[in-house]
Design a protein around this motif. Structure first.
Motif, short mmCIF file in Angstrom:
data_model
loop_
_atom_site.label_atom_id
_atom_site.label_comp_id
_atom_site.label_asym_id
_atom_site.label_seq_id
_atom_site.Cartn_x
_atom_site.Cartn_y
_atom_site.Cartn_z
N UNK A 89 0.96 -1.18 0.01
CA UNK A 89 0.03 0.05 -0.11
C UNK A 89 0.74 1.21 0.00
N UNK A 90 1.96 1.10 0.38
CA UNK A 90 2.81 2.36 0.56
C UNK A 90 3.79 2.47 -0.42
N UNK A 101 -5.09 10.35 0.68
CA UNK A 101 -6.35 10.75 0.79
C UNK A 101 -7.40 9.61 1.18
N UNK A 102 -8.39 9.85 1.64
CA UNK A 102 -9.52 8.82 2.07
C UNK A 102 -10.01 8.11 0.74
N UNK A 144 -9.57 4.22 0.47
CA UNK A 144 -11.05 3.49 0.19
C UNK A 144 -10.85 2.66 -1.33
N UNK A 145 -10.27 3.30 -2.52
CA UNK A 145 -9.77 2.69 -3.47
C UNK A 145 -9.03 1.36 -3.24
N UNK A 203 -16.96 5.10 7.86
CA UNK A 203 -17.86 5.43 6.62
C UNK A 203 -16.93 5.49 5.26
N UNK A 204 -17.44 5.01 4.34
CA UNK A 204 -16.66 4.88 3.11
C UNK A 204 -16.95 3.77 2.21
N UNK A 205 -16.81 2.31 2.64
CA UNK A 205 -16.49 2.08 3.89
C UNK A 205 -14.68 2.06 3.94
#
Length: 181
Positions: A36-37, A62-63, A67-68, A94-96
């Motif tokens: 992820x990083x 970013x959120x 989420x993606x 939320x998003x989730x």
């Protein structure tokens, strides 16, 4: 208040920044190998992070990006070194957006805040944050335990029962949203 939550509060500003920068460099080294990083932090040299001004070179996740990533690689999008089953808790925002959690001493680091507010041993915190999917209830429970306060895990709703419970057990502190209070 004449006591401190721990020795971290008595450090000089220079000691605090040096410790923060070393912790940040260690964290960067630890996460650079995670999928992820890799794209965002893979080319950053942690040894070049020397002070707060260097934070400007670090990318912001970013959120929507989180989420993606989680949608492509459930549940944590490659941002954790452990599998979902290795965590004590898994929360959903939320998003989730899925967030891992643990049970270690003051995992969410709210103990310092509660201590500064004067909450400690002998207090009873009526925790009216939710104890479902989102971490708010566990965040404040962990903090209350860190300052050795008792917790009435009330959650939300059932207002009359909550008032009765507060009176019966002698609640001395409230944790929850202002509108519920």
């Amino acid at each position: 208040m004449t006591t401190y939550f721990d020795d971290l509060e008595t450090r000089s500003a220079d000691e605090r920044e040096a410790a923060q920068m070393e912790a940040l460099r260690a964290q960067l080294r630890a996460v650079q190998g995670l999928r992820g990083y890799r794209d965002s932090l893979g080319l950053i040299d942690p040894s070049e992070i020397d002070g707060m001004a260097d934070l400007a070179v670090l990318p912001v996740l970013r959120k929507s990006e989180l989420g993606a990533a989680q949608g492509q690689s459930s549940p944590f999008g490659g941002f954790t070194a452990k599998t979902a089953g290795e965590f004590a808790h898994i929360f959903q925002s939320p998003g989730p957006i899925y967030e891992p959690g643990e049970i270690s001493h003051d995992w969410w680091r709210v103990g310092r805040f509660l201590h500064a507010a004067g909450i400690g041993r002998g207090d009873i915190v009526q925790n009216c944050f939710g104890y479902h999917l989102t971490p708010a209830g566990m965040i404040f429970e962990s903090g209350a335990r860190a300052v050795q306060a008792a917790v009435l895990p009330a959650g939300v709703g059932q207002t009359e029962l909550q008032v009765r419970a507060a009176a019966d057990v002698g609640t001395t502190a409230y944790a929850g949203t202002p509108d519920y209070l």
